[in-house]
Design a protein around this motif. Structure first.
Motif, short mmCIF file in Angstrom:
data_model
loop_
_atom_site.label_atom_id
_atom_site.label_comp_id
_atom_site.label_asym_id
_atom_site.label_seq_id
_atom_site.Cartn_x
_atom_site.Cartn_y
_atom_site.Cartn_z
N ALA A 218 1.48 -37.71 -4.60
CA ALA A 218 1.82 -39.04 -4.59
C ALA A 218 0.97 -39.71 -5.81
CB ALA A 218 1.50 -39.58 -3.41
N ALA A 219 -0.22 -39.44 -5.73
CA ALA A 219 -1.01 -40.23 -7.06
C ALA A 219 -0.49 -39.76 -8.24
CB ALA A 219 -2.45 -39.79 -6.60
N ALA A 220 -0.15 -38.40 -8.39
CA ALA A 220 0.25 -37.89 -9.77
C ALA A 220 1.70 -38.84 -9.95
CB ALA A 220 0.45 -36.78 -9.74
N PHE A 221 2.51 -39.07 -9.04
CA PHE A 221 3.74 -39.57 -9.31
C PHE A 221 3.61 -41.11 -9.64
CE2 PHE A 221 6.71 -42.82 -7.27
CZ PHE A 221 7.71 -42.71 -8.10
N LEU A 222 2.63 -41.88 -9.02
CA LEU A 222 2.45 -43.37 -9.14
C LEU A 222 1.77 -43.48 -10.45
CD1 LEU A 222 1.55 -44.36 -5.53
CD2 LEU A 222 3.44 -45.25 -6.76
N CYS A 223 0.86 -42.47 -10.93
CA CYS A 223 0.15 -42.73 -12.26
C CYS A 223 1.09 -42.21 -13.57
CB CYS A 223 -1.04 -41.88 -12.03
SG CYS A 223 -2.46 -42.49 -11.07
N SER A 224 2.11 -41.61 -13.10
CA SER A 224 3.10 -41.17 -14.28
C SER A 224 4.19 -41.98 -14.67
CB SER A 224 3.63 -39.60 -13.61
OG SER A 224 4.89 -40.23 -13.19
N ASP A 225 4.86 -41.73 -15.82
CA ASP A 225 6.13 -42.63 -16.16
C ASP A 225 7.20 -42.41 -15.25
OD1 ASP A 225 4.19 -43.29 -18.26
OD2 ASP A 225 5.33 -42.00 -19.77
N ASP A 226 7.06 -41.47 -14.46
CA ASP A 226 8.17 -41.44 -13.50
C ASP A 226 8.38 -42.69 -12.47
OD1 ASP A 226 9.07 -38.92 -14.33
OD2 ASP A 226 7.92 -37.80 -12.76
N ALA A 227 7.03 -43.27 -12.45
CA ALA A 227 6.88 -44.47 -11.68
C ALA A 227 6.80 -45.76 -12.45
CB ALA A 227 5.58 -44.58 -10.65
N GLY A 228 7.43 -45.49 -13.53
CA GLY A 228 7.70 -46.66 -14.74
C GLY A 228 7.83 -48.16 -14.17
N TYR A 229 8.61 -48.31 -13.10
CA TYR A 229 9.23 -49.53 -12.63
C TYR A 229 8.59 -49.84 -11.16
CZ TYR A 229 12.36 -53.47 -12.29
OH TYR A 229 12.99 -54.66 -12.27
N VAL A 230 7.46 -49.21 -10.87
CA VAL A 230 6.67 -49.22 -9.64
C VAL A 230 5.23 -50.12 -9.89
CG1 VAL A 230 5.98 -48.16 -7.58
CG2 VAL A 230 7.82 -47.28 -8.63
N THR A 231 5.30 -50.91 -9.37
CA THR A 231 3.90 -51.80 -9.62
C THR A 231 3.82 -52.85 -8.31
OG1 THR A 231 2.15 -52.69 -10.96
CG2 THR A 231 4.37 -53.94 -10.90
N GLY A 232 2.64 -52.92 -7.93
CA GLY A 232 2.19 -53.72 -6.70
C GLY A 232 2.43 -53.08 -5.38
N GLN A 233 2.79 -51.81 -5.33
CA GLN A 233 3.24 -51.09 -4.01
C GLN A 233 1.98 -50.43 -3.31
OE1 GLN A 233 6.20 -51.51 -2.73
NE2 GLN A 233 6.21 -52.81 -4.61
#
Ligand code: NAI
Length: 262
Positions: A218-233
């Motif tokens: 999950a950390a790798a996803f959130l730190c990667s560009d795959d989570a480019g539109y994810v913030t404050g979650q």
């Protein structure tokens, strides 16, 4: 696919458990990792190379946050990913918490997260980087006998949301993971008792503790560009523990026994 190819990443408390798994995962995906931990001996056991460096440091020590940021800049000339994983659970009950206890748990769980992020921030602004804070489900829901820990982890979640709102327009993303019970040295003592293990099974839909590697994914996803539109979650990685008022098989049986005609 090397999602972090060449990206400099700091992971705190990286010699054990969740931090270790995250550091190894980011490195596996191409990151140049600075693994920070207070335990020099355990750090030395990590596989080291020009792109996986260790730095023995107490994140709560005066001057440590700047020293950590400087060490990453010195070796890798930037900071693209910061994972604030250092934290300590198992605090005393509220009514037995001394001033020194309060300080100890607040410092490592909350103050260090603030200070390390602040020290790394100029470089993160430059790289349009990401911050990931390892909070806890105990920062999200009430729990017994974990007052300072819960308070500090809730503070980490507050900081996560605030920074996300404040710096999104400058290209920074900030998220948190709230792990449930994960099998690491920190929880080993409890998980090794049949009684505690049974309560996990009885309160977690997935019926088992999580693995550090499942937090790392999950950390790798959130730190990667795959989570480019994810913030404050705040992503709960907890086997479903906080998503429901979980009814164990034993409780379902009570209902069945109480209503034999239905
Ligand atoms: P762990 O006990 O396996 O590892 C903790 C690491 O932190 C050790 O390597 C230790 O040397 C290092 N450390 C301790 N004090 C330090 C300091 N002052 N400066 C630098 N390093 C220090 O712990 P675990 O379970 O992997 O926990 C990691 C994070 O995940 C913590 O923030 C914890 O609160 C959080 N968490 C863990 C859960 C679990 O069930 N294991 C559940 C929810 C949150």
């Amino acid at each position: 696919m090397k999602r972090f190819a060449g990206r400099p990443a700091i992971v705190t408390a990286a010699a054990s458990g969740i931090g270790r798994a995250i550091a190894l995962r980011l490195h596996e995906e191409g990151a140049r990792v600075l693994a920070v931990d207070i335990n020099a001996g355990a750090l030395a056991e990590l596989p080291q190379s020009d792109n996986f460096r260790i730095f023995a440091m107490d994140v709560t020590a005066a001057g440590a946050p700047q020293a950590i940021a400087d060490e990453c800049l010195r070796h890798y000339d930037g900071i693209r990913v910061l994972v604030n994983n250092a934290g300590l659970g198992n605090c005393p009950p509220f009514h037995e918490t001394s001033d020194a206890d309060y300080q100890k748990w607040a410092d490592i769980n909350q103050k260090a997260t603030f200070m390390v992020t602040r020290a790394a921030f100029p470089a993160l602004l430059k790289s349009k980087g990401v911050v990931l804070n390892i909070a806890s489900t105990l920062g999200v829901v009430g729990y017994r006998r974990q007052a300072v820990y819960s308070m500090a982890k809730a503070g980490v979640i507050g900081l996560t949301r605030n920074l996300a709102a404040d710096y999104a327009d400058q290209g920074i993303r900030v998220n948190a993971i709230a792990p449930g019970i994960i099998a690491t040295p920190q929880t080993e003592g409890r998980l090794n008792t049949a009684r505690f293990y049974a309560t996990i099974v009885g309160t977690t839909p997935m019926g088992r503790p999580g693995k550090p590697e499942e937090i790392a994914g999950a950390a790798a996803f959130l730190c990667s560009d795959d989570a480019g539109y994810v913030t404050g979650q705040v992503l709960a990685v907890d086997g479903g523990q906080t998503s429901s008022a979980y009814i164990s098989d034993a409780l379902v049986q009570c209902w069945v026994d109480a209503h034999p005609d239905q």
